[in-house]
Design an enzyme around this catalytic site. Structure first.
Site, PDB file in Angstrom:
ATOM      1  CG  HIS A 100       2.892   5.473   5.977  1.00 34.51           C
ATOM      2  ND1 HIS A 100       2.594   5.458   7.329  1.00 34.51           N
ATOM      3  CD2 HIS A 100       1.833   6.064   5.370  1.00 34.51           C
ATOM      4  CE1 HIS A 100       1.401   5.989   7.518  1.00 34.51           C
ATOM      5  NE2 HIS A 100       0.928   6.384   6.344  1.00 34.51           N
ATOM      6  CG  HIS A 113       0.627  10.164   7.008  1.00 33.93           C
ATOM      7  ND1 HIS A 113      -0.382   9.498   6.321  1.00 33.93           N
ATOM      8  CD2 HIS A 113       0.375  11.481   6.843  1.00 33.93           C
ATOM      9  CE1 HIS A 113      -1.200  10.385   5.792  1.00 33.93           C
ATOM     10  NE2 HIS A 113      -0.774  11.601   6.102  1.00 33.93           N
ATOM     11  CG  HIS A 143      -1.668  -1.209   1.489  1.00 42.52           C
ATOM     12  ND1 HIS A 143      -2.614  -1.675   0.600  1.00 42.52           N
ATOM     13  CD2 HIS A 143      -1.647  -2.117   2.511  1.00 42.52           C
ATOM     14  CE1 HIS A 143      -3.146  -2.792   1.067  1.00 42.52           C
ATOM     15  NE2 HIS A 143      -2.573  -3.089   2.217  1.00 42.52           N
ATOM     16  CG  HIS A 178      -0.575   8.381   1.937  1.00 38.82           C
ATOM     17  ND1 HIS A 178      -1.421   7.290   1.921  1.00 38.82           N
ATOM     18  CD2 HIS A 178      -0.192   8.546   3.236  1.00 38.82           C
ATOM     19  CE1 HIS A 178      -1.561   6.820   3.162  1.00 38.82           C
ATOM     20  NE2 HIS A 178      -0.821   7.554   3.974  1.00 38.82           N
ATOM     21  CB  THR A 199      -5.859   8.044   5.654  1.00 36.23           C
ATOM     22  OG1 THR A 199      -4.552   7.473   5.424  1.00 36.23           O
ATOM     23  CG2 THR A 199      -5.750   9.303   6.486  1.00 36.23           C
ATOM     24  CB  THR A 200      -5.253   2.652   4.965  1.00 37.95           C
ATOM     25  OG1 THR A 200      -4.631   2.236   6.194  1.00 37.95           O
ATOM     26  CG2 THR A 200      -4.334   3.599   4.216  1.00 37.95           C
ATOM     27  CD  GLU A 242      -3.780   9.464   2.857  1.00 34.38           C
ATOM     28  OE1 GLU A 242      -3.484   9.324   4.050  1.00 34.38           O
ATOM     29  OE2 GLU A 242      -4.427   8.606   2.223  1.00 34.38           O
TER      30      GLU A 242
HETATM   31  N1  LIG Z   1      -2.264   6.675   6.771  1.00 35.57           N
HETATM   32  S1  LIG Z   1      -2.316   6.667   8.387  1.00 35.57           S
HETATM   33  O1  LIG Z   1      -1.173   7.378   8.930  1.00 35.57           O
HETATM   34  O2  LIG Z   1      -3.615   7.147   8.821  1.00 35.57           O
HETATM   35  C1  LIG Z   1      -2.172   5.001   8.964  1.00 35.57           C
HETATM   36  C2  LIG Z   1      -1.271   4.712   9.987  1.00 35.57           C
HETATM   37  C3  LIG Z   1      -1.154   3.397  10.460  1.00 35.57           C
HETATM   38  C4  LIG Z   1      -1.947   2.384   9.906  1.00 35.57           C
HETATM   39  C5  LIG Z   1      -1.815   0.977  10.451  1.00 35.57           C
HETATM   40  O3  LIG Z   1      -1.041   0.745  11.350  1.00 35.57           O
HETATM   41  N2  LIG Z   1      -2.558  -0.012   9.918  1.00 35.57           N
HETATM   42  C6  LIG Z   1      -2.432  -1.391  10.408  1.00 35.57           C
HETATM   43  C7  LIG Z   1      -3.139  -1.567  11.730  1.00 35.57           C
HETATM   44  C8  LIG Z   1      -4.338  -0.967  11.984  1.00 35.57           C
HETATM   45  C9  LIG Z   1      -4.994  -1.165  13.231  1.00 35.57           C
HETATM   46  C10 LIG Z   1      -4.445  -1.935  14.207  1.00 35.57           C
HETATM   47  C11 LIG Z   1      -3.220  -2.499  13.955  1.00 35.57           C
HETATM   48  F1  LIG Z   1      -2.656  -3.231  14.911  1.00 35.57           F
HETATM   49  C12 LIG Z   1      -2.573  -2.316  12.722  1.00 35.57           C
HETATM   50  F2  LIG Z   1      -1.380  -2.853  12.534  1.00 35.57           F
HETATM   51  C13 LIG Z   1      -2.850   2.687   8.884  1.00 35.57           C
HETATM   52  C14 LIG Z   1      -2.971   4.015   8.417  1.00 35.57           C
HETATM   53 ZN   LIG Z   2      -0.673   7.501   5.950  1.00 35.63          ZN
END
Ligand SMILES: NS(=O)(=O)c1ccc(C(=O)NCc2cccc(F)c2F)cc1
Ligand SMILES: [Zn+2]
Length: 259
Positions: A93, A118, A63, A95, A197-198, A105
């Site tokens: 990470h 982010h 992603h 986007h 946001t995902t 975003e």
């Molecule tokens: N784009 S962002 O900065 O908003 C964003 C930051 C982290 C995650 C994430 O850790 N997802 C996996 C996830 C999600 C929930 C619980 C978890 F343990 C896990 F690993 C997703 C989006």
């Molecule tokens: Zn992000």
């Protein structure tokens, strides 16, 4: 069944089918309209204390590209700003878009930036990231816009590692990286209550979006677009447009740490 992604068949418009919170009251990102934000003198300065020795590896997770940090101690933390307590850095990470006119975003009065960084932190009042991610005050993400300009040498260190992680689910070690070198000089910010946001789109994020951007050159943007959504042995699909568009504000207030 196919997992979530950013294509027409599994992208942001489809996420609500498996993640109904997609239409919740505090979804992210949002369009930040500076004229509608409120300066809050009670907001503290951000304190970001990052220990480069906690960086572990760089990963293509299908992603985005992510640098993961050791979060078993308080070595890399966020304090101050709009939050109370101490939050540990877990990962950062990006986007980005298929072209330089889109990719961020958050947007600012409708302006899209070519990319957004982010930095993801979790509240140490909870035992782990996973626990924190399900709490309203569990996470704090610092967002930094990337703007087309001069080559960014700090970013280049990351980009130079991309050749080893082109395909989904590939990673390589990435030690001694100091993410504070990616921060803008001025840490003025906007803040509001939002979500991941995902998927799973959990409404557990205090968003802290920096007003000042950092630079990225067109060639460096091309390097981001050379990564793949696809795995080894699959038809190659370039990783780009991995951003969710702005979501309804639903009455939320956006505060500014600056006048
Ligand atoms: N784009 S962002 O900065 O908003 C964003 C930051 C982290 C995650 C994430 O850790 N997802 C996996 C996830 C999600 C929930 C619980 C978890 F343990 C896990 F690993 C997703 C989006
Ligand atoms: Zn992000």
């Amino acid at each position: 069944s196919h997992g979530w992604g950013y294509a027409a068949t599994n992208g942001p418009d489809k996420w609500g089918e498996n993640f109904p919170i997609a239409n919740g009251p505090r979804q992210s990102p949002i369009d930040i309209v500076p004229g509608e934000t409120a300066f809050d003198a009670a907001l503290k300065a951000l304190t970001l204390k990052y220990d480069p020795s906690t960086s572990i590896d760089i990963l293509n997770n299908g992603h985005s590209v992510q640098v993961t940090f050791a979060d078993d101690t308080d070595s890399s933390t966020l304090t101050g700003g709009p939050i109370s307590g101490k939050y540990r850095l877990k990962q950062f990470h990006f986007h980005w878009g298929a072209s330089d006119d889109k990719g961020s975003e958050h947007t600012v009065a409708g302006t899209k930036y070519p990319a957004e960084l982010h930095l993801v932190h979790w509240n140490t009042k909870y035992p782990s990231f996973g626990d924190a991610a399900s709490q309203g005050d569990g996470l704090a993400v610092v967002g930094v816009f990337l703007e087309i300009g001069a080559d960014n040498p700090q970013l280049q260190k990351l980009l130079d590692a991309f050749d080893g992680i082109k395909a989904k689910s590939t990673q390589t070690s990435f030690a001694n990286y100091d993410p504070s070198t990616l921060l803008p000089g001025c840490l003025d910010y906007w803040t509001y209550d939002g979500s991941l946001t995902t998927p799973p789109l959990l409404e557990s994020v205090t968003w802290i979006v920096c007003k000042e951007s950092i630079s990225v050159s067109p060639a460096q943007m091309g390097k981001f677009r050379s990564l793949l959504f696809s795995g080894d042995g699959e038809a190659p699909c370039c990783m780009m447009d991995n951003y969710r568009p702005p979501q309804p504000l639903k009455g939320r207030k956006v505060r500014a740490s600056f006048k």
